[in-house]
Design a protein around this motif. Structure first.
Motif, short mmCIF file in Angstrom:
data_model
loop_
_atom_site.label_atom_id
_atom_site.label_comp_id
_atom_site.label_asym_id
_atom_site.label_seq_id
_atom_site.Cartn_x
_atom_site.Cartn_y
_atom_site.Cartn_z
N UNK A 59 36.88 -6.30 -2.49
CA UNK A 59 36.29 -5.44 -3.54
C UNK A 59 34.95 -4.85 -3.15
N UNK A 60 34.09 -5.65 -2.49
CA UNK A 60 32.77 -5.15 -2.09
C UNK A 60 32.90 -4.03 -1.06
N UNK A 61 33.84 -4.20 -0.12
CA UNK A 61 34.05 -3.17 0.90
C UNK A 61 34.59 -1.90 0.27
N UNK A 62 35.58 -2.03 -0.59
CA UNK A 62 36.17 -0.85 -1.20
C UNK A 62 35.17 -0.08 -2.06
N UNK A 63 34.35 -0.82 -2.81
CA UNK A 63 33.36 -0.15 -3.65
C UNK A 63 32.33 0.59 -2.80
N UNK A 64 31.92 -0.03 -1.70
CA UNK A 64 30.94 0.61 -0.81
C UNK A 64 31.53 1.88 -0.19
N UNK A 65 32.77 1.81 0.25
CA UNK A 65 33.42 2.98 0.84
C UNK A 65 33.57 4.09 -0.19
N UNK A 66 33.88 3.71 -1.43
CA UNK A 66 34.02 4.73 -2.48
C UNK A 66 32.68 5.40 -2.76
N UNK A 67 31.59 4.64 -2.71
CA UNK A 67 30.26 5.23 -2.92
C UNK A 67 29.95 6.25 -1.82
N UNK A 68 30.31 5.92 -0.59
CA UNK A 68 30.09 6.86 0.51
C UNK A 68 30.95 8.11 0.34
N UNK A 69 32.19 7.90 -0.12
CA UNK A 69 33.08 9.05 -0.35
C UNK A 69 32.55 9.93 -1.47
N UNK A 70 32.00 9.31 -2.53
CA UNK A 70 31.46 10.08 -3.65
C UNK A 70 30.28 10.94 -3.22
N UNK A 71 29.58 10.50 -2.19
CA UNK A 71 28.45 11.28 -1.68
C UNK A 71 28.88 12.32 -0.65
N UNK A 72 30.18 12.35 -0.35
CA UNK A 72 30.70 13.33 0.60
C UNK A 72 30.48 12.96 2.05
N UNK A 73 30.07 11.72 2.30
CA UNK A 73 29.76 11.29 3.67
C UNK A 73 31.02 10.95 4.44
N UNK A 74 32.00 10.37 3.75
CA UNK A 74 33.27 10.03 4.38
C UNK A 74 34.41 10.59 3.55
N UNK A 75 35.60 10.67 4.15
CA UNK A 75 36.80 11.10 3.43
C UNK A 75 37.83 9.98 3.49
#
Length: 245
Positions: A59-75
């Motif tokens: 859960x911690x990893x997925x939430x962190x990745x989603x935060x990065x995606x929300x900022x447009x940094x990753x897809x």
């Protein structure tokens, strides 16, 4: 009489706060991207590898990745590996797009401020464009004038082509920040375009001014282009009104 102990000067510090695991994972990944350990185009390690590397749960990893995606940094794409995006001014402006629109809707005076910003920005960028535009740029601008001329009976098409024309001038500056800021600003502004009855039939004036702007750009006449741009925007000011006013 004993004195009360005092706090040393300069020791006014914020209390230590407990940070969520997902925030810590986000910070670590962010540092890796900023440092270049993860570059644009690189594949982000799998969730399992990140769990092992950071010693946290899924859960911690997925939430962190989603935060990065929300900022447009990753897809994040289903069925494909997660990658670091190419960084551009457009990514940054996409992050403020909704907030900018909210500000314009919530505070009517901000629309007038945006109009002022547009005048300052476009009068300046047209000077840069005059010094940098190529034959291809001029050809693109003339083609857009022709397209806009065919859209005089189509309000939506006329407006969209107007955005394209002014964005094409920004493109001619060869400055990606000017290009991104101009396109975002025009997109926000044109949401408040209201065709007024006493402006009906003035489309030909817009087309004539666009043609003159292209002529000045082709001639490299920055002063005339800037002066005409200011007149052009002054004339069109009343066409942008906030429904809250």
């Amino acid at each position: 009489m004993a004195k009360n102990p005092t706090t040393p000067s300069g020791f006014d510090v914020a209390p230590i706060t407990r940070q969520k695991l997902s925030d810590q994972v986000f910070d670590r990944l962010w540092e890796m991207i900023v440092s270049g350990d993860l570059k644009p185009g690189d594949i982000i390690p799998s969730e399992r590898k990140l769990m092992e590397k950071f010693g946290v749960g899924r859960p911690a990893v997925r939430e962190a990745l989603q935060m990065l995606a929300n900022k447009g940094v990753i897809t994040i794409s289903h069925g494909e590996r997660t990658r670091v995006n190419e960084f551009s001014a457009n990514i940054a402006l996409d992050q403020v797009d909704d907030i900018a629109k909210l500000l314009l809707s919530a505070e009517p005076s901000n629309l007038e401020h945006l109009k002022q910003v547009r005048k300052i920005l476009e009068a300046g960028l047209v000077r840069v464009a005059a010094a940098n535009c190529t034959e291809d740029d001029i050809r693109t601008l003339r083609d857009l004038v022709d397209v806009q001329r065919r859209q005089t009976k189509n309000q939506k098409g006329f407006i969209e082509t107007d955005i394209s024309f002014h964005t094409a001038i920004a493109n001619a500056t060869r400055n990606p920040l000017l290009q991104a800021v101009t396109h975002a600003m025009l997109t926000w502004l044109f949401e408040y375009y209201k065709p007024l009855l006493h402006w009906s039939g003035r489309e030909n004036t817009t087309l004539m001014e666009h043609e003159k702007l292209v002529d000045f750009l082709e001639a490299g006449d920055a002063d005339s282009a800037a002066a005409l741009m200011r007149e052009h925007l002054d004339r069109s000011d009343p066409l942008y009104t906030n429904t809250l006013t």
